[in-house]
Design a protein around this motif. Structure first.
Motif, short mmCIF file in Angstrom:
data_model
loop_
_atom_site.label_atom_id
_atom_site.label_comp_id
_atom_site.label_asym_id
_atom_site.label_seq_id
_atom_site.Cartn_x
_atom_site.Cartn_y
_atom_site.Cartn_z
N UNK A 421 0.50 -1.42 0.33
CA UNK A 421 0.01 0.37 0.00
C UNK A 421 0.89 1.31 -0.15
N UNK A 422 0.88 1.62 -0.42
CA UNK A 422 1.33 2.98 -0.28
C UNK A 422 1.65 4.42 -0.69
N UNK A 423 -0.41 4.55 -0.73
CA UNK A 423 -0.71 5.17 0.52
C UNK A 423 -2.06 4.99 1.37
N UNK A 424 -2.37 5.78 1.93
CA UNK A 424 -3.48 5.14 2.63
C UNK A 424 -4.38 5.74 1.86
N UNK A 509 9.54 -3.85 19.48
CA UNK A 509 8.84 -4.35 20.18
C UNK A 509 7.34 -4.37 19.63
N UNK A 510 7.62 -3.42 18.67
CA UNK A 510 5.86 -4.07 17.91
C UNK A 510 6.23 -5.57 16.92
N UNK B 46 8.09 10.47 11.14
CA UNK B 46 8.19 9.82 10.19
C UNK B 46 8.27 8.35 10.20
N UNK B 47 9.08 7.76 10.17
CA UNK B 47 9.53 6.11 10.18
C UNK B 47 8.73 5.89 10.74
N UNK B 48 8.63 6.41 12.09
CA UNK B 48 7.43 5.18 12.58
C UNK B 48 6.14 4.73 12.20
N UNK B 49 6.30 5.98 11.62
CA UNK B 49 4.65 6.56 10.95
C UNK B 49 4.26 5.56 9.61
N UNK B 53 1.88 2.34 9.52
CA UNK B 53 1.11 1.86 8.42
C UNK B 53 1.00 0.63 7.70
N UNK B 54 2.39 0.24 7.97
CA UNK B 54 2.64 -1.06 7.09
C UNK B 54 1.75 -2.00 7.91
N UNK B 55 2.50 -1.80 9.35
CA UNK B 55 1.94 -3.11 10.42
C UNK B 55 0.20 -3.07 10.17
N UNK B 56 -0.50 -1.94 10.13
CA UNK B 56 -1.27 -2.12 10.24
C UNK B 56 -2.48 -2.61 9.12
N UNK B 57 -1.63 -2.41 8.03
CA UNK B 57 -1.55 -3.12 6.10
C UNK B 57 -2.21 -4.37 7.08
#
Lengths: 523, 77
Positions: A421-424, A509-510, B46-49, B53-57
């Motif tokens: 996914x490139x962007x939301x 952590x994630x 921004x990197x965390x974002x 984001x990828x993690x959420x996907x």
């Protein structure tokens, strides 16, 4: 300026590291000069903190620290230059002429006639100026209160000022630890933790009655004979008991009405000052263990001065520092007009190898050499503005829109299995996902994401500039300003490393959380 | 297929009845706070974002696949 700060911080670190030394063994004591240097540095920190914080705008307050001793050093200087003072015209800060009798201390004997001169007050003394300063009097008293605490001035840098007060208080605590170092002077021969100490600060010929105060309780003398009678004063030590003598007579009722007996100070009435037992009084009166020598000295035989009492000579110290620092302080009459700057710079002086050549020790010369030592000099303000400039606040970069504007266009063939996914926008085109991101509780991950996205901005190394106004009334002509420039861009490489490690920690952590979530045994 | 469409429609309807996120309106309070650029100098926001984001996907995809598998009856739970 950076070096000045670093020197001060270094000295503070040094100070913080040494209080434990006396408890180890006597040979590790600092030298007296070192102790005094540190002592002055701490006073410098205290006073700078007080002035800069607005807690106090002058050295006149006697409720804290050692500002009265500053005045005593001024007195010392003045007394030692009495002849020069007689030839100088003085003026009040409003420019009007000041008679010497109006401002000299009541105990002074500047004309040497054996009687006190007269009637001046301390306040007056600190308000006179020489002709050289008259030309600089415009707006002289402006900005006196610009550092005061108030709600309107409650910006981040005021908080820093308050921190400065905390630092000053801390320095006061360190000072308390350092009191024992006085004991290294004079006749102290063993650990100050076991033997009461009457520190000897150096015999000072020609210096009249001067009282040194530290707070409101500590007192030590720095005079050698009474102005009126001319009787010399001295201490006779018998064991751990010190008795002050006035000429040939013991004297319990003069200066601070206390004698030091059996680890405790007591007054003439026998009242014990138990709280003083841990304090170390200092004096420049000679301390004789041989009573006859003391009597002989009090009768004028200078050869009887105990040889081990080669303590500080305040007069010499004054002159040395005065010669070195006068260009920086730029006050003809009060070499310690601002002891904070003077002593701070005196610490830096050694580090920077300031020249002892008077021709080089001029303010102009120092300013003209900005790459060497000029940067430690408080910037002189020709057009002083009592109102500090507004605090520069970094303009935050545009923040991404926290809530992406969804465009619910139902896709009959949602490809929700595509992880790339490139962007939301790709996700928000899916009606279910759009619904999920706006509906509680499925919205929580997006809420967190949006919250974090609000914190995203263009990276910028912390960079601040701040003018630190210091304006005691007698400084020429409008006070000084310390210009602080804090720019961490030189640490970009460290910041980059820190960010990468931070991201690594976040990913780990994630991952750990995800593993526990999906393969955590149903927890 | 018709039954599947009805189920899907019911699902969308039920989701639409869920309450709106209570946090959304407050998130904007954190816009434009000062020193964000400095914060970003220390923390790779921004990197965390991107990672988040990828993690959420990925998590969404995971749950989606699980849901599909459950929906078609390949999984019992």
């Amino acid at each position: 300026m950076k070096r000045f700060i670093s020197v001060l911080l270094t000295s503070l670190l040094f100070v913080l590291s040494v209080p434990a030394v006396p408890a180890k063994s006597a040979p590790l004591y600092l030298t007296g000069d070192q102790a005094y240097e540190i002592y002055l540095s701490i006073l410098s920190l205290i006073e700078t903190g007080r002035l800069a914080s607005g807690y106090d705008n002058s050295i006149f307050s006697s409720d804290f620290a050692d500002f009265q001793s500053n005045i005593a050093e001024i007195n010392s200087y003045l007394a030692s230059h009495s002849q020069e003072l007689n030839g100088i015209d003085f003026y009040w800060t409003d420019g009007s002429s000041a008679l010497k009798e109006d401002w000299v201390d009541e105990d002074w004997d500047l004309d040497g006639d054996g009687t006190a001169d007269a009637t001046g007050t301390l306040s007056n003394k600190l308000s006179v100026l020489t002709q050289d300063k008259i030309d600089e009097l415009e707006n002289f008293n402006s900005g006196m209160n610009d550092n005061s605490f108030n709600e309107e001035n409650n910006n981040p840098f005021d908080i820093l000022k308050r921190v400065a007060i905390g630092a000053a208080v801390t320095a006061g605590g360190v000072f308390a630890c350092l009191k024992g170092f006085w004991g290294q002077k004079g006749e102290l021969t063993s650990s100050p933790s076991t033997v009461p100490v009457l520190g000897y600060t150096g015999y000072q010929e020609g210096m009249y009655k001067q009282m040194y105060y530290i707070g409101s309780e500590y007192t030590y003398m720095a005079y050698n004979y009474d102005t009126v009678s001319g009787a010399r004063q001295w201490f006779y030590r018998n064991g751990n008991t010190y008795t002050q003598y006035y000429g040939g007579n013991p004297n319990y009722y003069t200066w601070f009405n206390k004698s030091f007996r059996n680890n405790t100070w007591e007054n003439g009435g026998g009242y014990l000052y138990g709280s003083f037992s841990a304090l170390y009084f200092t004096t420049n009166l000679p301390i004789f263990t041989n009573y006859d020598d003391g009597i002989a000295w009090s009768n004028g035989d200078n050869s009887k001065i105990p040889s081990n009492q080669l303590g500080f000579n305040f007069q010499t110290l004054n002159n040395e520092l005065y010669n070195s620092l006068l260009p920086l302080i730029d006050t003809n009459i009060r070499p310690y007009g601002f002891i904070g700057i003077a002593n701070g710079l005196s610490v830096a002086r050694h580090d920077l190898n300031l020249s002892s050549d008077p021709a080089e020790n001029t303010q102009q010369w120092l300013i003209d050499v900005p790459d060497t030592i000029g940067d430690i000099i408080p910037e002189y303000i020709p057009d002083y503005d009592p109102i500090p400039p507004p605090v520069p606040v970094p303009d935050p970069d545009p923040i991404p829109d926290p809530i992406p504007d969804p465009e619910p266009e139902p896709d009959p063939d949602p490809d929700i299995g595509d992880p790339i996914v490139d962007d939301e926008g790709d996700l928000t085109e899916i009606p279910i996902v759009e619904g999920l991101q706006g509906r509680f509780p499925f919205s929580i991950p997006w809420d967190i994401k949006h919250l974090i996205s609000n914190l995203s901005a263009e990276r910028e190394a912390p960079s601040f500039e701040y003018d630190f106004y210091i304006s005691p009334r007698w400084l020429p002509p409008n006070g000084f300003i310390y210009h602080f420039e804090i720019d961490l861009s030189s640490f970009d490489f460290l910041a980059s490393l820190f960010r990468r490690l931070f991201l690594l920690s976040f990913i780990i952590g994630l991952a750990v959380y995800s593993y526990a979530k999906f393969f955590g045994g149903g927890e | 297929m018709k039954e599947l469409t009805i189920k899907f429609a019911v699902l969308v309807l039920v989701l639409s009845l869920l309450p709106v996120s209570p946090f959304t309106r407050f998130i904007s309070y954190f816009e434009n706070i000062p020193f964000l650029s400095v914060l970003n100098w220390f923390v790779p926001v921004s990197d965390i974002l991107v990672v988040l984001e990828i993690w959420l996907v990925v998590v969404a995809v995971f749950y989606g696949i699980m849901w599909v598998l459950n929906f078609v009856g390949l999984l019992k739970n």
